[in-house]
Design a protein around this motif. Structure first.
Motif, PDB file in Angstrom:
ATOM      1  N   ALA A   5       0.825  -1.206   0.000  1.00  0.00           N
ATOM      2  CA  ALA A   5       0.000   0.000   0.000  1.00  0.00           C
ATOM      3  C   ALA A   5       0.859   1.255   0.000  1.00  0.00           C
ATOM      4  CB  ALA A   5      -0.942  -0.004   1.189  1.00  0.00           C
ATOM      5  N   ALA A   6       2.045   1.173   0.556  1.00  0.00           N
ATOM      6  CA  ALA A   6       2.919   2.340   0.624  1.00  0.00           C
ATOM      7  C   ALA A   6       3.529   2.678  -0.738  1.00  0.00           C
ATOM      8  CB  ALA A   6       4.027   2.117   1.646  1.00  0.00           C
ATOM      9  N   ALA A   7       3.568   1.716  -1.617  1.00  0.00           N
ATOM     10  CA  ALA A   7       4.086   1.952  -2.964  1.00  0.00           C
ATOM     11  C   ALA A   7       2.908   2.177  -3.903  1.00  0.00           C
ATOM     12  CB  ALA A   7       4.902   0.739  -3.429  1.00  0.00           C
ATOM     13  N   THR A   8       3.165   2.833  -4.988  1.00  0.00           N
ATOM     14  CA  THR A   8       2.125   3.079  -5.969  1.00  0.00           C
ATOM     15  C   THR A   8       1.950   1.837  -6.821  1.00  0.00           C
ATOM     16  OG1 THR A   8       2.784   5.387  -6.046  1.00  0.00           O
ATOM     17  CG2 THR A   8       1.399   4.594  -7.846  1.00  0.00           C
ATOM     18  N   LEU A   9       0.775   1.227  -6.776  1.00  0.00           N
ATOM     19  CA  LEU A   9       0.513   0.058  -7.597  1.00  0.00           C
ATOM     20  C   LEU A   9       0.054   0.523  -8.970  1.00  0.00           C
ATOM     21  CD1 LEU A   9      -1.393  -2.240  -5.105  1.00  0.00           C
ATOM     22  CD2 LEU A   9       0.969  -2.402  -5.837  1.00  0.00           C
ATOM     23  N   LEU A  10       0.704   0.003  -9.984  1.00  0.00           N
ATOM     24  CA  LEU A  10       0.345   0.369 -11.351  1.00  0.00           C
ATOM     25  C   LEU A  10      -0.138  -0.866 -12.081  1.00  0.00           C
ATOM     26  CD1 LEU A  10       3.377   2.585 -12.290  1.00  0.00           C
ATOM     27  CD2 LEU A  10       1.130   3.322 -11.546  1.00  0.00           C
ATOM     28  N   THR A  11      -1.161  -0.703 -12.884  1.00  0.00           N
ATOM     29  CA  THR A  11      -1.593  -1.814 -13.729  1.00  0.00           C
ATOM     30  C   THR A  11      -1.685  -1.367 -15.168  1.00  0.00           C
ATOM     31  OG1 THR A  11      -3.902  -1.351 -13.224  1.00  0.00           O
ATOM     32  CG2 THR A  11      -2.810  -3.032 -11.898  1.00  0.00           C
ATOM     33  N   SER A  12      -2.586  -0.481 -15.480  1.00  0.00           N
ATOM     34  CA  SER A  12      -2.805  -0.146 -16.875  1.00  0.00           C
ATOM     35  C   SER A  12      -2.025   1.071 -17.343  1.00  0.00           C
ATOM     36  CB  SER A  12      -4.294   0.094 -17.110  1.00  0.00           C
ATOM     37  OG  SER A  12      -4.725   1.168 -16.320  1.00  0.00           O
ATOM     38  N   SER A  13      -1.378   1.797 -16.459  1.00  0.00           N
ATOM     39  CA  SER A  13      -0.719   3.027 -16.872  1.00  0.00           C
ATOM     40  C   SER A  13       0.716   2.821 -17.342  1.00  0.00           C
ATOM     41  CB  SER A  13      -0.747   4.046 -15.736  1.00  0.00           C
ATOM     42  OG  SER A  13      -0.022   3.557 -14.637  1.00  0.00           O
ATOM     43  N   LEU A  14       1.248   1.609 -17.208  1.00  0.00           N
ATOM     44  CA  LEU A  14       2.624   1.364 -17.631  1.00  0.00           C
ATOM     45  C   LEU A  14       2.679   0.931 -19.081  1.00  0.00           C
ATOM     46  CD1 LEU A  14       4.170  -0.582 -14.654  1.00  0.00           C
ATOM     47  CD2 LEU A  14       4.464   1.790 -15.244  1.00  0.00           C
ATOM     48  N   PRO A  15       3.722   1.315 -19.770  1.00  0.00           N
ATOM     49  CA  PRO A  15       3.880   0.839 -21.142  1.00  0.00           C
ATOM     50  C   PRO A  15       4.169  -0.659 -21.135  1.00  0.00           C
ATOM     51  CG  PRO A  15       5.847   1.983 -20.425  1.00  0.00           C
ATOM     52  CD  PRO A  15       4.807   2.150 -19.331  1.00  0.00           C
ATOM     53  N   LEU A  16       3.884  -1.321 -22.229  1.00  0.00           N
ATOM     54  CA  LEU A  16       4.139  -2.752 -22.332  1.00  0.00           C
ATOM     55  C   LEU A  16       5.597  -3.049 -22.653  1.00  0.00           C
ATOM     56  CD1 LEU A  16       0.974  -3.932 -24.256  1.00  0.00           C
ATOM     57  CD2 LEU A  16       1.508  -4.215 -21.847  1.00  0.00           C
ATOM     58  N   ILE A  17       6.372  -2.049 -22.998  1.00  0.00           N
ATOM     59  CA  ILE A  17       7.760  -2.255 -23.388  1.00  0.00           C
ATOM     60  C   ILE A  17       8.626  -2.342 -22.141  1.00  0.00           C
ATOM     61  CG2 ILE A  17       9.700  -1.310 -24.678  1.00  0.00           C
ATOM     62  CD1 ILE A  17       7.554   0.212 -26.345  1.00  0.00           C
ATOM     63  N   PRO A  95       6.567 -14.860 -14.166  1.00  0.00           N
ATOM     64  CA  PRO A  95       7.992 -14.523 -14.255  1.00  0.00           C
ATOM     65  C   PRO A  95       8.374 -13.763 -15.518  1.00  0.00           C
ATOM     66  CG  PRO A  95       7.660 -16.885 -14.545  1.00  0.00           C
ATOM     67  CD  PRO A  95       6.335 -16.300 -14.162  1.00  0.00           C
ATOM     68  N   ASP A  96       7.490 -13.739 -16.523  1.00  0.00           N
ATOM     69  CA  ASP A  96       7.789 -12.959 -17.733  1.00  0.00           C
ATOM     70  C   ASP A  96       7.155 -11.567 -17.673  1.00  0.00           C
ATOM     71  OD1 ASP A  96       5.098 -13.495 -18.138  1.00  0.00           O
ATOM     72  OD2 ASP A  96       5.377 -14.405 -20.116  1.00  0.00           O
ATOM     73  N   TYR A  97       6.550 -11.235 -16.531  1.00  0.00           N
ATOM     74  CA  TYR A  97       5.961  -9.909 -16.284  1.00  0.00           C
ATOM     75  C   TYR A  97       4.829  -9.583 -17.265  1.00  0.00           C
ATOM     76  CZ  TYR A  97      10.350  -9.558 -13.739  1.00  0.00           C
ATOM     77  OH  TYR A  97      11.404  -9.803 -12.909  1.00  0.00           O
ATOM     78  N   SER A  98       4.165 -10.607 -17.781  1.00  0.00           N
ATOM     79  CA  SER A  98       3.126 -10.385 -18.788  1.00  0.00           C
ATOM     80  C   SER A  98       1.773 -10.020 -18.193  1.00  0.00           C
ATOM     81  CB  SER A  98       2.983 -11.621 -19.686  1.00  0.00           C
ATOM     82  OG  SER A  98       2.597 -12.750 -18.918  1.00  0.00           O
ATOM     83  N   ASP A  99       1.664 -10.016 -16.881  1.00  0.00           N
ATOM     84  CA  ASP A  99       0.429  -9.573 -16.250  1.00  0.00           C
ATOM     85  C   ASP A  99       0.750  -8.527 -15.199  1.00  0.00           C
ATOM     86  OD1 ASP A  99       1.493 -11.005 -14.077  1.00  0.00           O
ATOM     87  OD2 ASP A  99      -0.417 -11.937 -13.571  1.00  0.00           O
ATOM     88  N   ALA A 100      -0.289  -8.022 -14.580  1.00  0.00           N
ATOM     89  CA  ALA A 100      -0.137  -7.090 -13.467  1.00  0.00           C
ATOM     90  C   ALA A 100      -1.187  -7.453 -12.432  1.00  0.00           C
ATOM     91  CB  ALA A 100      -0.324  -5.649 -13.936  1.00  0.00           C
ATOM     92  N   ILE A 101      -0.863  -7.227 -11.177  1.00  0.00           N
ATOM     93  CA  ILE A 101      -1.810  -7.492 -10.094  1.00  0.00           C
ATOM     94  C   ILE A 101      -2.488  -6.172  -9.761  1.00  0.00           C
ATOM     95  CG2 ILE A 101      -2.088  -8.331  -7.744  1.00  0.00           C
ATOM     96  CD1 ILE A 101      -1.116 -10.440  -9.812  1.00  0.00           C
ATOM     97  N   ASN A 102      -3.817  -6.170  -9.843  1.00  0.00           N
ATOM     98  CA  ASN A 102      -4.541  -4.930  -9.549  1.00  0.00           C
ATOM     99  C   ASN A 102      -4.749  -4.769  -8.043  1.00  0.00           C
ATOM    100  OD1 ASN A 102      -6.804  -6.481  -8.821  1.00  0.00           O
ATOM    101  ND2 ASN A 102      -7.884  -6.096 -10.738  1.00  0.00           N
ATOM    102  N   GLY A 103      -5.412  -3.709  -7.638  1.00  0.00           N
ATOM    103  CA  GLY A 103      -5.626  -3.399  -6.223  1.00  0.00           C
ATOM    104  C   GLY A 103      -6.457  -4.429  -5.476  1.00  0.00           C
ATOM    105  N   ARG A 104      -7.158  -5.300  -6.210  1.00  0.00           N
ATOM    106  CA  ARG A 104      -7.958  -6.364  -5.581  1.00  0.00           C
ATOM    107  C   ARG A 104      -7.204  -7.686  -5.554  1.00  0.00           C
ATOM    108  NH1 ARG A 104     -12.181  -3.876  -9.105  1.00  0.00           N
ATOM    109  NH2 ARG A 104     -11.220  -5.273 -10.597  1.00  0.00           N
ATOM    110  N   GLY A 105      -5.945  -7.664  -5.988  1.00  0.00           N
ATOM    111  CA  GLY A 105      -5.137  -8.880  -5.985  1.00  0.00           C
ATOM    112  C   GLY A 105      -5.406  -9.791  -7.169  1.00  0.00           C
TER     113      GLY A 105
END
Length: 111
Positions: A5-17, A95-105
């Motif tokens: 929670a102390a870090a900014t969780l990002l899901t859709s705002s990061l580039p895919l590169i 491990p290939d970082y192809s997904d992201a965990i959102n605020g609901r886990g």
């Protein structure tokens, strides 16, 4: 989850590169081995890397093996480093970082 929670969780705002010099991909094994952009690293080196990344407005993509289990103590130290430099972080369950965990886990596909 309070540490996250102390870090900014990002899901859709990061580039895919993920090959950008402003993205640091950190992986932590179940046994506590750490890699930064695929290369073994130490906490000391990771601290220096994150300091430089913060100066260049970078971000961290973070993966941890066995994420449903209690984290290895080194994983918590890594999160402390990320938080210290106020780096945005994208958590991944793959491990290939192809997904992201959102605020609901939940695992989601980054846009």
């Amino acid at each position: 989850m309070a540490v996250f929670a102390a870090a900014t969780l990002l899901t859709s705002s990061l580039p895919l590169i993920a090959d950008s010099p402003n993205i640091l991909k950190i992986a932590v094994t179940r046994g506590g081995k750490v890699t930064a952009n695929g290369k073994p690293t130490t906490l000391e080196d990771l601290n220096s890397i994150c300091r430089g990344l913060a100066e260049h407005k970078g971000e961290v993509w973070y993966y941890r093996e066995a994420s449903k289990d209690d984290p290895h103590p080194i994983a918590l130290k890594i999160l402390d480093i990320i938080i210290r430099y106020n780096l945005p972080i994208r958590l991944s369950s793959k491990p290939d970082y192809s997904d992201a965990i959102n605020g609901r886990g939940e695992s989601v596909q980054p846009r």
